[in-house]
Scaffold this motif. Structure first.
Motif, PDB file in Angstrom:
ATOM      1  N   ALA A 283      46.351  -7.567  18.169  1.00  0.00           N
ATOM      2  CA  ALA A 283      47.794  -7.371  18.055  1.00  0.00           C
ATOM      3  C   ALA A 283      48.552  -8.230  19.056  1.00  0.00           C
TER       4      ALA A 283
ATOM      5  N   PRO B  68      52.708  -6.161  16.488  1.00  0.00           N
ATOM      6  CA  PRO B  68      52.719  -5.575  15.142  1.00  0.00           C
ATOM      7  C   PRO B  68      52.327  -4.106  15.072  1.00  0.00           C
TER       8      PRO B  68
ATOM      9  N   ALA C 139      50.146   0.806   9.776  1.00  0.00           N
ATOM     10  CA  ALA C 139      49.413  -0.444   9.920  1.00  0.00           C
ATOM     11  C   ALA C 139      47.941  -0.105  10.091  1.00  0.00           C
TER      12      ALA C 139
ATOM     13  N   HIS D 106      46.356 -16.268   8.906  1.00  0.00           N
ATOM     14  CA  HIS D 106      47.391 -15.423   8.314  1.00  0.00           C
ATOM     15  C   HIS D 106      47.329 -15.533   6.795  1.00  0.00           C
TER      16      HIS D 106
ATOM     17  N   ALA E 107      49.443  -5.215   8.034  1.00  0.00           N
ATOM     18  CA  ALA E 107      50.710  -4.802   8.630  1.00  0.00           C
ATOM     19  C   ALA E 107      51.289  -3.581   7.931  1.00  0.00           C
TER      20      ALA E 107
ATOM     21  N   ALA F 230      56.935  -4.132   9.396  1.00  0.00           N
ATOM     22  CA  ALA F 230      56.663  -5.361  10.156  1.00  0.00           C
ATOM     23  C   ALA F 230      57.419  -6.534   9.548  1.00  0.00           C
ATOM     24  N   GLU F 231      57.843  -7.444  10.394  1.00  0.00           N
ATOM     25  CA  GLU F 231      58.529  -8.639   9.919  1.00  0.00           C
ATOM     26  C   GLU F 231      58.144  -9.829  10.777  1.00  0.00           C
ATOM     27  N   GLN F 232      58.288 -10.999  10.205  1.00  0.00           N
ATOM     28  CA  GLN F 232      57.996 -12.228  10.917  1.00  0.00           C
ATOM     29  C   GLN F 232      59.218 -12.589  11.750  1.00  0.00           C
TER      30      GLN F 232
ATOM     31  N   TRP G 120      55.907 -14.836  15.460  1.00  0.00           N
ATOM     32  CA  TRP G 120      55.261 -13.558  15.745  1.00  0.00           C
ATOM     33  C   TRP G 120      55.469 -12.536  14.633  1.00  0.00           C
ATOM     34  N   LEU G 121      54.481 -11.670  14.488  1.00  0.00           N
ATOM     35  CA  LEU G 121      54.591 -10.527  13.599  1.00  0.00           C
ATOM     36  C   LEU G 121      54.993  -9.329  14.456  1.00  0.00           C
ATOM     37  N   VAL G 122      56.098  -8.696  14.114  1.00  0.00           N
ATOM     38  CA  VAL G 122      56.668  -7.640  14.951  1.00  0.00           C
ATOM     39  C   VAL G 122      56.904  -6.391  14.106  1.00  0.00           C
ATOM     40  N   ALA G 123      56.429  -5.251  14.602  1.00  0.00           N
ATOM     41  CA  ALA G 123      56.656  -3.991  13.910  1.00  0.00           C
ATOM     42  C   ALA G 123      58.038  -3.463  14.253  1.00  0.00           C
TER      43      ALA G 123
END
Length: 232
Positions: A106, A112, A144, A191, A211, A215-217, A221-224
């Motif tokens: 993560a 994420p 996730a 990815h 994810a 979660a979004e890009q 970065w992938l961020v929750a």
């Protein structure tokens, strides 16, 4: 990736016991006078019993796992063995936290993890029917997922089946990351999406991250999201 306490207890041990490759990963902490006992895959119970016997005999023993000893690691086996001893023979035991693959991966991906679950696809100790029931139950949630032991040379179809179960409830465009050998020299991150990730690229040391819906890009970065969208 190690916690400071984990590095300390390995360095201070009289004996280091573990699966051979995991002992080798501690090489920078080891001293010439330490006794090393390298085991093989599948000998987990024997290693736990060996470590306990040494500890009962007065040695300071480090029983090592990769990641965190309490997450698909050696802690459970060791504690069960210790609990069977009488109070007068029971050595002092400390379960030392490590860095498990889910949080290590993560950190490489961004941030994420909010609400999440870990699950192993190995059916070596658990019947596949039970593993599949767990996957199906988790697929219906918005958690996730960090999937451990997803594929090996002999277990080649279970990951595809897990994907089918997930796709019954989740969008095929759900972000997926394949993180192999996280924190090691040969680390590889790929990815993809739930619908199109290549299972052939997955090995035993790969963490398959699926994810959650929030979660979004964000840039690279992938961020929750801390407030994932409502479902229902």
């Amino acid at each position: 990736m190690r916690t400071g306490r984990a590095a300390q207890v390995v360095a201070e041990a009289d004996v280091v016991v573990g699966y051979g490759p995991y002992v080798d990963q501690c090489a920078d902490l080891l001293r010439p006078e330490q006794e090393l006992r390298r085991g093989t895959m599948g000998g987990e119970r024997e290693r736990a019993e060996d470590a306990l016997e040494l500890a009962v005999g007065g040695r300071r023993v480090a029983l090592v796992s990769s990641g965190d000893a309490g997450i698909f690691g050696m802690a459970g086996l060791a504690l069960r063995a210790v609990a069977e001893l009488s109070d007068d023979r029971r050595p002092t035991v400390e379960v030392v936290p490590g860095v498990t693959a889910a949080t290590a991966a993560a950190a490489r991906l961004g941030a994420p993890l909010g609400d999440f679950a870990t699950i192993s696809l190995s059916d070596v100790l658990v019947p596949w029917e039970q593993v599949e029931a767990r996957v199906a139950a988790l697929a219906a949630t918005d958690l996730a997922l960090a999937i451990y032991n997803p594929r090996s040379r002999t277990r080649t179809w279970q990951l595809d089946r897990a994907r089918e179960l997930l796709l019954a409830h989740r969008d095929g465009a759900t972000p997926v990351a394949l993180v192999t050998d996280v924190g090691r020299e040969d680390e590889r991150i790929e990815h993809a999406t739930l619908a199109d990730f290549d299972a052939e690229r997955v090995a035993m040391r790969t963490l398959v991250f699926v994810a959650g819906p929030g979660a979004e890009q964000v840039g690279p970065w992938l961020v929750a999201s801390r407030h994932p969208p409502a479902t229902g």
